[in-house]
Design a protein around this motif. Sequence first.
Motif, short mmCIF file in Angstrom:
data_model
loop_
_atom_site.label_atom_id
_atom_site.label_comp_id
_atom_site.label_asym_id
_atom_site.label_seq_id
_atom_site.Cartn_x
_atom_site.Cartn_y
_atom_site.Cartn_z
N VAL A 16 50.97 -1.04 12.44
CA VAL A 16 50.92 -2.50 12.45
C VAL A 16 52.12 -3.04 13.21
O VAL A 16 53.26 -2.83 12.80
N PRO A 17 51.89 -3.74 14.32
CA PRO A 17 53.02 -4.36 15.00
C PRO A 17 53.59 -5.51 14.15
O PRO A 17 52.85 -6.31 13.60
N TYR A 18 54.91 -5.53 14.03
CA TYR A 18 55.62 -6.62 13.34
C TYR A 18 56.52 -7.23 14.39
O TYR A 18 57.54 -6.66 14.74
N LEU A 19 56.11 -8.37 14.92
CA LEU A 19 56.75 -8.97 16.08
C LEU A 19 57.69 -10.09 15.66
O LEU A 19 57.29 -11.02 14.96
N GLN A 20 58.93 -10.00 16.12
CA GLN A 20 59.86 -11.11 15.95
C GLN A 20 59.73 -12.00 17.18
O GLN A 20 59.92 -11.53 18.31
N VAL A 21 59.35 -13.24 16.97
CA VAL A 21 59.21 -14.19 18.07
C VAL A 21 59.96 -15.46 17.70
O VAL A 21 60.16 -15.75 16.52
N ASP A 22 60.38 -16.18 18.70
CA ASP A 22 61.06 -17.45 18.45
C ASP A 22 60.00 -18.53 18.31
O ASP A 22 59.57 -19.12 19.30
N GLY A 23 59.53 -18.73 17.09
CA GLY A 23 58.46 -19.68 16.80
C GLY A 23 57.24 -18.99 16.23
O GLY A 23 56.15 -19.07 16.80
N ALA A 24 57.39 -18.30 15.11
CA ALA A 24 56.31 -17.48 14.54
C ALA A 24 55.08 -18.31 14.18
O ALA A 24 53.95 -17.87 14.41
N ILE A 25 55.26 -19.51 13.65
CA ILE A 25 54.11 -20.33 13.29
C ILE A 25 53.37 -20.77 14.56
O ILE A 25 52.14 -20.71 14.63
N ASP A 79 61.26 -22.74 6.51
CA ASP A 79 62.47 -23.26 5.90
C ASP A 79 62.88 -24.57 6.57
O ASP A 79 62.17 -25.09 7.44
N GLU A 80 64.04 -25.08 6.20
CA GLU A 80 64.50 -26.37 6.74
C GLU A 80 64.78 -26.32 8.25
O GLU A 80 64.86 -27.34 8.90
N LYS A 81 64.88 -25.12 8.82
CA LYS A 81 65.09 -24.96 10.26
C LYS A 81 63.78 -24.67 11.00
O LYS A 81 63.79 -24.39 12.18
N GLY A 82 62.66 -24.70 10.28
CA GLY A 82 61.35 -24.46 10.90
C GLY A 82 61.01 -23.00 11.08
O GLY A 82 60.08 -22.67 11.80
N ARG A 83 61.74 -22.11 10.41
CA ARG A 83 61.52 -20.66 10.56
C ARG A 83 60.70 -20.14 9.38
O ARG A 83 60.75 -20.68 8.29
N THR A 84 59.98 -19.05 9.66
CA THR A 84 59.29 -18.36 8.57
C THR A 84 59.64 -16.88 8.65
O THR A 84 59.81 -16.32 9.75
N MET A 85 59.73 -16.27 7.49
CA MET A 85 60.07 -14.85 7.47
C MET A 85 58.85 -13.95 7.53
O MET A 85 58.98 -12.74 7.73
N ASP A 121 60.22 -15.09 12.44
CA ASP A 121 61.23 -15.73 13.28
C ASP A 121 62.54 -14.96 13.17
O ASP A 121 62.78 -14.26 12.18
N PRO A 122 63.41 -15.13 14.17
CA PRO A 122 64.74 -14.54 14.04
C PRO A 122 65.56 -15.27 12.98
O PRO A 122 65.36 -16.47 12.76
N TYR A 123 66.42 -14.54 12.34
CA TYR A 123 67.34 -15.09 11.34
C TYR A 123 68.74 -14.57 11.65
O TYR A 123 69.25 -13.67 10.98
N PRO A 124 69.40 -15.11 12.69
CA PRO A 124 70.73 -14.61 13.06
C PRO A 124 71.74 -14.77 11.94
O PRO A 124 72.66 -13.95 11.81
#
Length: 142
Positions: free
Chosen positions: A21-30, A51-57, A72-75
């Motif tokens: 299963v590919p698990y892709l980190q993209v900038d803008g997962a939704i 979250d409040e920054k528009g990211r989803t895990m 999404d990335p979580y730096p």
Amino acid sequence: MDTTAQASETKAPSPVLGGIVPYLQVDGAIKAAELYQKALGASLEDFHPVDEKGRTMHVHLYINGGSVMLNDPYPDYGHPYEAPAGFTVLLPVVDIDMWWKRAINAGMTVVMDLQVMFWGDRYGQLRDPFGVMWSMNEPVKS
């Protein structure tokens, strides 16, 4: 897609499909999930609210009988954005012309035109707006 909705606690998680299963980190997962629904006929199986920054895990999609996961990335938690490189997600399909046209109409760009390859199948490559390379393959009927 209602990104403010809470994940359903009453719904059992959708099963993970596929041997890998590919698990892709993209900038803008939704946004990527929305594109994959239009471009690749994906169905949204599950996602964590943004979250409040528009990211989803976590986003779980079904594409062509298999699971694809996105996040999404979580730096701030040690997971910075890294541009996709060195891989291609292969979609073996039936009716490649339909898949190809739908993907292009939804915003993917051609990297390698569809053509009959030396191994005898029709094959081509596309890149999505998030930098992910996708290839499609269909055996040529004789």
